[in-house]
Design a protein around this motif. Structure first.
Motif, short mmCIF file in Angstrom:
data_model
loop_
_atom_site.label_atom_id
_atom_site.label_comp_id
_atom_site.label_asym_id
_atom_site.label_seq_id
_atom_site.Cartn_x
_atom_site.Cartn_y
_atom_site.Cartn_z
N ARG A 1 -1.31 8.35 2.31
CA ARG A 1 -2.17 7.58 1.60
C ARG A 1 -2.49 8.24 0.76
O ARG A 1 -2.02 9.57 -0.32
CB ARG A 1 -3.90 8.56 2.29
N SER B 1 0.79 4.28 -2.99
CA SER B 1 0.13 5.27 -2.82
C SER B 1 0.75 6.34 -3.52
O SER B 1 0.25 7.07 -3.82
CB SER B 1 -0.67 5.45 -1.30
N TYR C 1 0.92 5.21 5.95
CA TYR C 1 0.90 6.61 5.44
C TYR C 1 2.11 6.03 4.04
O TYR C 1 2.72 5.34 4.31
CB TYR C 1 1.39 8.15 6.31
N GLU D 1 -9.89 1.52 4.76
CA GLU D 1 -9.70 1.97 6.91
C GLU D 1 -8.61 3.29 6.92
O GLU D 1 -7.72 2.60 6.35
CB GLU D 1 -10.37 1.13 8.07
N ASP D 2 -9.01 4.35 8.22
CA ASP D 2 -7.50 4.32 8.07
C ASP D 2 -7.02 4.46 9.26
O ASP D 2 -5.70 4.67 9.42
CB ASP D 2 -8.36 6.69 8.46
N GLU E 1 -9.19 9.78 -1.65
CA GLU E 1 -9.26 9.94 -0.29
C GLU E 1 -9.04 8.54 0.29
O GLU E 1 -9.22 7.96 0.73
CB GLU E 1 -10.32 9.84 -0.45
N GLY E 2 -7.14 8.05 -0.09
CA GLY E 2 -6.92 7.24 0.71
C GLY E 2 -7.20 5.48 -0.40
O GLY E 2 -6.15 5.04 0.47
N LYS E 3 -7.95 5.71 -1.22
CA LYS E 3 -8.26 4.68 -2.25
C LYS E 3 -6.89 4.11 -3.41
O LYS E 3 -7.56 5.56 -3.84
CB LYS E 3 -9.32 4.00 -2.10
N TYR F 1 1.49 -1.15 0.22
CA TYR F 1 0.06 -0.36 0.47
C TYR F 1 0.82 0.96 -0.02
O TYR F 1 0.92 2.52 -1.12
CB TYR F 1 -0.95 0.31 1.31
N GLU F 2 2.14 1.23 0.92
CA GLU F 2 2.44 2.37 0.97
C GLU F 2 3.40 2.52 -0.24
O GLU F 2 3.32 3.95 -1.13
CB GLU F 2 3.87 2.34 2.23
N THR G 1 -2.47 3.85 11.24
CA THR G 1 -2.54 4.51 10.11
C THR G 1 -1.19 3.88 9.60
O THR G 1 -0.21 4.29 9.25
CB THR G 1 -2.77 5.77 10.15
N ASN H 1 -6.57 0.06 2.30
CA ASN H 1 -7.19 0.71 1.58
C ASN H 1 -8.15 1.69 1.65
O ASN H 1 -9.13 3.01 1.51
CB ASN H 1 -7.32 -0.01 0.31
#
Length: 339
Positions: free
Chosen positions: A167, A96, A165, A146-147, A171-173, A92-93, A163, A144
């Motif tokens: 994001r 993102s 980071y 949830e914060d 909106e973080g997704k 994810y990092e 969390t 992905n």
């Protein structure tokens, strides 16, 4: 209908020296090719992950980050991220960050992987092959969506009110697709989770996959997901040329890679009859002139209800100028016909 190109970063073997082509040269060629894809208006570029001597890309994220800095519009995806042997937080990092650099163009195709080199390399037990994927997909989706993440599994340490980071841009997704080689288990998982599905169709007859795609559609609806948001793609070996000599020559590139993999998997040597059968109207190879390839993609769109087609275009490491011409034809001739 989105059209894109996928690559694995194949590097060819010099039979005289017994050495593979310089990975540095290959990586820089790929970046030039992605830049051209963007210029000719293609929608998606997907980069595969392998940990072998005959592939140049072990980390799609690095290649995609470099591509993000030289492109403007094309979506940048992994094709695939071998999630079973990856760390979901790091996945994810990394994506993102690509998403932030590219202003919202990053996507993740997650799969279990048809090659297993990453498992011993990263210290994973192959006996956990399926459970690793299930747990890590569950965690990646939670990160992905949830914060603040609280999660517990059996094969990884738990997370508690944490969390990840930075994001992502929107909106973080991040868009996350399930990539499948055609197993009903993977298709059902994608449908039940309401995730987009991309199926690799690289052999046999594509029509044989229709029941599987229909199964996905029905289970997606049965799970209560919004049918208007359903996304279905296929990923198939593709090469475009208006010169029959190039198409004939591509057979030798294709055969070299198929035979290299085949020797490890017990396959018979790849034949010209297989190549021509794959290129036929009912076959799974999208290899031919622009009209032939466009007609075949259009047929698949109608057959499956596709929203996306990814043409895997570097099997056997064709020469850079040949690849550039194929990309140009795909973007300037095939795409307008299909669309």
């Amino acid at each position: 209908m989105e059209l894109g190109i996928g690559m694995f970063g194949d590097v060819s073997l010099d039979t005289q020296t017994g050495k593979y082509r310089d990975a540095s040269v290959k990586l820089n060629e790929i970046l030039e090719q992605v830049k051209l894809m963007d210029q000719v208006g293609l929608d998606v570029f997907a980069m595969g992950e392998h940990h072998r001597e005959d592939y140049a890309v072990s980390s799609p994220e690095i290649l995609l980050a470099a591509a993000a800095s030289i492109t403007k519009n094309i979506k940048l995806a992994s094709g695939v991220t071998v999630l079973s042997s990856s760390e979901p937080v790091k996945v994810y990092e990394d994506f993102s960050m690509i998403d932030l650099i590219s202003k919202g163009r990053a996507e993740i195709f997650v799969g279990r992987g048809s090659f297993i080199e990453s498992f011993p390399l990263y210290g994973y037990d192959l006996s956990d092959y399926s459970q690793l994927f299930e747990e890590k997909l569950d965690l990646l989706l939670k990160i992905n969506n949830e914060d603040n993440v609280t999660w517990t599994g059996k094969l990884r340490a738990p997370m508690k009110d944490q969390t990840v980071y930075p994001r992502a841009y929107n909106e973080g997704k991040l868009p996350i697709w399930i990539a499948s080689g055609g197993t009903p288990e993977s298709v059902l998982r994608a449908a039940q989770l309401g995730l987009p599905l991309i199926v690799a169709i690289i052999g046999g007859m594509p029509r044989q996959f229709k029941n599987l795609i229909d199964f996905y559609k029905q289970e997606y609806i049965n799970a209560g997901h919004d049918e208007s948001k359903m996304q279905i793609a296929i990923h198939s070996h593709t090469f475009v040329s208006d010169d029959q000599n190039d198409i004939d020559q591509y057979f030798f590139n294709y055969k070299s890679q198929m035979d290299r993999i085949g020797r490890q998997r017990g396959w018979a040597p790849y034949s010209k009859d297989q190549y021509e059968g794959g290129r036929s109207k009912d076959g799974a190879l999208f290899i031919g002139n622009a009209n032939e390839v466009a007609d075949k993609i259009s047929e698949m769109k109608e057959l499956f209800g596709l929203t996306r087609f990814i043409g895997h275009m570097d099997v056997g490491d064709p020469a850079h100028d040949v690849m550039m011409r194929s990309i140009e034809l795909f973007g300037e001739k095939v795409a307008p016909i299909v669309k």
